[in-house]
Design an enzyme around this catalytic site. Structure first.
Site, short mmCIF file in Angstrom:
data_model
loop_
_atom_site.label_atom_id
_atom_site.label_comp_id
_atom_site.label_asym_id
_atom_site.label_seq_id
_atom_site.Cartn_x
_atom_site.Cartn_y
_atom_site.Cartn_z
N SER A 143 39.37 10.35 19.29
CA SER A 143 40.70 9.85 18.96
C SER A 143 41.02 8.72 19.93
O SER A 143 40.40 8.62 21.01
CB SER A 143 41.74 10.97 19.12
OG SER A 143 43.07 10.47 19.09
N TYR A 156 45.52 18.34 23.23
CA TYR A 156 44.80 17.43 22.36
C TYR A 156 44.16 16.31 23.18
O TYR A 156 42.98 15.98 22.99
CB TYR A 156 45.77 16.85 21.33
CG TYR A 156 45.12 16.04 20.23
CD1 TYR A 156 44.55 16.67 19.13
CD2 TYR A 156 45.09 14.66 20.29
CE1 TYR A 156 43.97 15.93 18.12
CE2 TYR A 156 44.51 13.90 19.29
CZ TYR A 156 43.95 14.54 18.20
OH TYR A 156 43.36 13.80 17.20
#
Length: 261
Positions: A143, A156
């Site tokens: 990401s 995350y």
């Protein structure tokens, strides 16, 4: 060498980015195992539909990616059914947003298990199969948050930074073999999940669709355009090609300039 005839495992792939990657690999001639934690008739119908569309073998294999043994079994089961595992795409992931001091411990554990530890387990199971064939590609879907951070996303961000680090280790351990490992770092990708958030965000901010997309969802994405699941699939396919044989241990950002800021 193209992906035609290769066997790919794509985790977390009955929707969104993973499904887009699976479809693109199948379109280019790969046999594909798609995966999620459910085991519904529509999951298997989805696999059959992709197979029919592209004339390759596509199977659905249920596995709870929060469980290490299940993640490893996914790989071995795919090899049993499809004959090998040449390409591994670690895509499975979940998200939760909260301040660190309010972040539920159970959510932290689940995000680290699914977003990071599952990739360790699948890679550990896949590498011996790739070495046996003398060829392999590991592509980890990280990401923009694997390279930068945002508040309220501690688990995350930690997991995605971990994926980037693990990718480098795998690349170094396989550097003298015809195996590569790379991470793709997408920004916002237009998936059904993101699309479903737009109407509620419009109501919350009192904005029209285009303004919400530009000024809220894509606030940190300088291109002011979503990446697409097709672009994600194409990037994975490139990393599996001969043209990318010397690309290993690195990240490719598909984020409209987010991490250039």
């Amino acid at each position: 060498m193209s992906v035609e005839g290769k066997v790919a495992v794509v985790t977390g792939s009955n929707s969104g980015i993973g499904l887009g990657i699976a479809r693109e690999l199948a379109r280019r001639g790969a046999h594909v195992a798609i995966n999620s934690f459910t085991d519904n008739p529509e999951d298997h119908e989805l696999a059959a539909g992709i197979a029919e569309d592209h004339g390759t073998n596509v199977v659905y294999i249920q596995a709870d990616m929060s469980q290490g043994e299940a993640a490893r079994t996914l790989v071995t089961r795919a090899a049993e059914v499809l004959g090998s595992v040449d390409i591994l795409v670690n895509n499975a992931g979940i998200q939760h947003v909260a301040k660190i001091d309010e972040f539920p411990a159970g959510k932290w554990d689940a995000i680290l298990a699914i977003n990071l530890s599952s990739a360790f387990h699948t890679t550990a199971a896949a590498l011996p199969l790739m070495r046996h064939k003398g060829w392999g590609r590991v592509v980890n879907i990280a990401s923009a948050h694997g390279l930068t951070a945002s508040p309220f996303k501690s688990a995350y961000v930690a997991a995605k930074h971990g994926i980037v680090g693990m990718t480098k280790v795998v690349a170094l351990e396989t550097a003298e073999e015809d195996i590569t490992a790379n991470a793709i770092c997408p920004g916002y990708v237009l998936t059904p999940l993101v699309e479903a958030q737009i109407p509620d965000t419009m109501k919350e901010y009192g904005m029209d669709r285009e303004t919400v997309i530009r000024d809220v969802l894509l606030q940190r994405q300088p291109s002011k355009e979503f990446a697409t699941v097709q672009q994600m699939g194409g990037t994975v396919a490139f990393l599996c090609s001969d043209d990318a044989a010397q690309i290993t241990g690195t990240t490719i950002s598909v984020d409209g300039g987010w991490t250039a800021l």
